[in-house]
Design a protein around this motif. Structure first.
Motif, PDB file in Angstrom:
ATOM      1  N   SER A  17       0.845  -0.976  -0.006  1.00  0.00           N
ATOM      2  CA  SER A  17       0.047   0.016   0.087  1.00  0.00           C
ATOM      3  C   SER A  17       0.865   1.360   0.132  1.00  0.00           C
ATOM      4  O   SER A  17       0.412   2.141  -0.480  1.00  0.00           O
ATOM      5  N   PHE A  21       0.619   4.186  -2.749  1.00  0.00           N
ATOM      6  CA  PHE A  21       0.420   5.268  -2.124  1.00  0.00           C
ATOM      7  C   PHE A  21       1.469   6.408  -3.128  1.00  0.00           C
ATOM      8  O   PHE A  21       1.150   7.431  -3.583  1.00  0.00           O
ATOM      9  N   LEU A  24       0.840   6.321  -6.808  1.00  0.00           N
ATOM     10  CA  LEU A  24      -0.376   7.305  -7.007  1.00  0.00           C
ATOM     11  C   LEU A  24       0.085   8.741  -7.067  1.00  0.00           C
ATOM     12  O   LEU A  24      -0.298   9.576  -8.166  1.00  0.00           O
ATOM     13  N   PHE A  62       1.033  14.808  -0.892  1.00  0.00           N
ATOM     14  CA  PHE A  62       1.109  13.381  -0.631  1.00  0.00           C
ATOM     15  C   PHE A  62       2.366  12.779  -0.952  1.00  0.00           C
ATOM     16  O   PHE A  62       2.882  11.829   0.032  1.00  0.00           O
ATOM     17  N   THR A 285      -4.212  18.843   3.718  1.00  0.00           N
ATOM     18  CA  THR A 285      -3.586  17.656   2.844  1.00  0.00           C
ATOM     19  C   THR A 285      -3.000  16.456   3.522  1.00  0.00           C
ATOM     20  O   THR A 285      -2.928  15.377   2.937  1.00  0.00           O
ATOM     21  N   TRP A 288      -6.233  14.349   4.067  1.00  0.00           N
ATOM     22  CA  TRP A 288      -6.493  13.416   2.817  1.00  0.00           C
ATOM     23  C   TRP A 288      -5.315  12.399   2.650  1.00  0.00           C
ATOM     24  O   TRP A 288      -5.628  11.326   2.199  1.00  0.00           O
ATOM     25  N   ALA A 289      -4.253  12.807   2.666  1.00  0.00           N
ATOM     26  CA  ALA A 289      -3.105  11.674   2.529  1.00  0.00           C
ATOM     27  C   ALA A 289      -3.359  10.474   3.448  1.00  0.00           C
ATOM     28  O   ALA A 289      -3.287   9.411   3.032  1.00  0.00           O
ATOM     29  N   THR A 292      -6.467   8.617   2.294  1.00  0.00           N
ATOM     30  CA  THR A 292      -6.203   7.861   1.020  1.00  0.00           C
ATOM     31  C   THR A 292      -5.138   6.564   1.359  1.00  0.00           C
ATOM     32  O   THR A 292      -5.496   5.487   0.855  1.00  0.00           O
ATOM     33  N   ALA A 295      -7.379   3.696   3.162  1.00  0.00           N
ATOM     34  CA  ALA A 295      -7.866   3.051   2.049  1.00  0.00           C
ATOM     35  C   ALA A 295      -7.036   2.071   1.304  1.00  0.00           C
ATOM     36  O   ALA A 295      -7.629   0.968   1.273  1.00  0.00           O
ATOM     37  N   LEU A 296      -5.961   2.475   0.912  1.00  0.00           N
ATOM     38  CA  LEU A 296      -4.958   1.530   0.192  1.00  0.00           C
ATOM     39  C   LEU A 296      -4.689   0.375   1.144  1.00  0.00           C
ATOM     40  O   LEU A 296      -4.536  -0.669   0.819  1.00  0.00           O
TER      41      LEU A 296
END
Length: 394
Positions: A17, A21, A24, A62, A285, A288-289, A292, A295-296
């Motif tokens: 993951s 990340f 991504l 990110f 940010t 949100w990182a 994300t 989730a990954l």
């Protein structure tokens, strides 16, 4: 900078993951940096004009957050293998210099006019942040590092709000009137980003200070992930998550959402702004990182659904390499002049966009198709490297 082979393209103990990340973020960078035409770009693929944030404004923080997560794993792994603090710091310093040097090379290519070359930039910021963050992590306790992270955000906010700029006063956050831009004009002069008209640089010196906090936040996320399984076997590696994985993901998710909310509240007093890398932007940010990454982590490492993420992992395993290579190729295509059929010349970059994409998809969708094709092209290159187990470590 070295190339290494591994015994397996996807080591079973690796935290996939984290690679996804990182991949991504890099794939996102390539997508937004390579539209067919800058005159035809969908709004979400552009940075916010000044205050505010679009999806594009999440990409760089990110990546820095991911650097911090990786730092937690890699430092722990090297220490477990007997590496001394002095050896680790030497590794950090050398790696930071290499990354900065690659950024300087990209900025200077192909004319190498060092009288005007930009001295800061994406890779320069990564190198500087990695050096400072790595030094803090190696020589301070985690509690002290956390205090420094908060002090960086609070101190930066205070400086930007209270220190007056000649001709503008204190607290002016306009492109020309803010303190960070003023210091960049004083210290960097002609060595600034040309896109800012010599007024400001989105990767300037003072705004690099809060960017360090973005990386340190990733460090603590990495510490949390390592704590779930008793530590990794290598950089970016961990054992398969236990039954606590889902609960851990929920904790990361809730923390991330709380940080997003904190950033939005802070925005009322110190606006979210990517070029200034404001403290509210760091909170927003980072939130949100975390969301994300949670989730990954749940999809890939907890649930074991890895197949769909293979393209992201492929990108993540050679992240800096593809960023440098894609930037140099794009720059070469822009500078390569060819006849356009009307007696004049155009760049090879524009010729490919016009003939292969805009001709059938139109200017806007053709520009997006060009960017997507660029991402897929580099994915193909990286996939060959991945299949041959070539990972260039920077």
């Amino acid at each position: 900078m070295t190339a290494r082979s591994v015994s397996s393209p996807a080591p079973p103990g690796r935290l996939a993951s984290l690679d996804a990340f990182r991949g991504l973020a890099i794939a996102g960078m390539i997508l937004v940096n390579n539209p067919g035409s800058w005159s035809h770009v969908y709004a979400p693929l552009l940075h916010a004009p000044w205050h505010g944030a679009t999806p594009t404004d999440l990409i760089f923080p990110f990546f820095l957050f991911g650097v911090g997560v990786s730092m937690s794993f890699s430092f722990s792994s090297r220490t477990a293998r007997g590496g001394s603090r002095r050896d680790l710091w030497r590794h950090v310093a050398v790696r930071a210099l290499i990354i900065y040097g690659l950024g300087l090379f990209m900025a200077a290519y192909p004319r190498f006019d060092f009288g005007t070359v930009r001295l800061v930039g994406v890779l320069a910021r990564i190198g500087m942040v990695y050096l400072v963050a790595g030094t803090l992590v190696l020589f301070l306790s985690r509690r002290a590092v956390f205090a420094v992270m908060l002090a960086l955000l609070a101190g930066y906010g205070a400086l930007m709000s209270w220190i007056p700029v000649p001709g503008f006063g204190a607290g002016d956050l306009s492109p020309e009137g803010n303190l960070a831009a003023h210091l960049d004009r004083l210290l960097l002069g002609v060595h600034m980003w040309s896109g800012g008209g010599g007024v400001y640089d989105p990767e300037g010196l003072l705004s690099t200070v809060p960017a360090i906090a973005s990386t340190l936040a990733g460090l603590f996320a990495g510490d949390f992930l390592r704590s779930l399984d008793g530590g990794p076997s290598g950089a970016g590696e961990a054992a398969r998550p236990t039954g606590h994985g889902t609960i851990a993901c929920l904790r990361m998710l809730m923390t991330g959402l709380a940080l997003v909310l904190a950033g939005l509240v802070w925005d009322r007093f110190f606006p979210i702004n990517k070029p200034l890398w404001t403290s509210s932007y760091v909170a927003y940010t980072t939130g949100w990182a975390l969301v994300t990454l949670a989730a990954l982590y749940w999809l890939i490492d907890v649930s074991g659904r890895r197949g769909w993420a293979r393209p992201l992992v492929v990108y993540g395993m050679n992240a800096i390499t593809v960023f440098v290579a894609s930037g140099l190729v794009a720059k070469t295509l822009v500078l390569w002049r060819v006849p356009d059929g009307s007696g004049a010349t155009t760049s090879m970059y524009n010729l490919v966009y016009e003939t292969a994409f805009a001709s059938w998809a139109g200017p806007l969708n053709g520009s997006l198709a060009f960017a997507a094709a660029t991402v897929l092209f580099w994915l193909a290159v990286l996939w060959v490297m991945y299949a041959r187990r070539i990972f260039i470590k920077v």
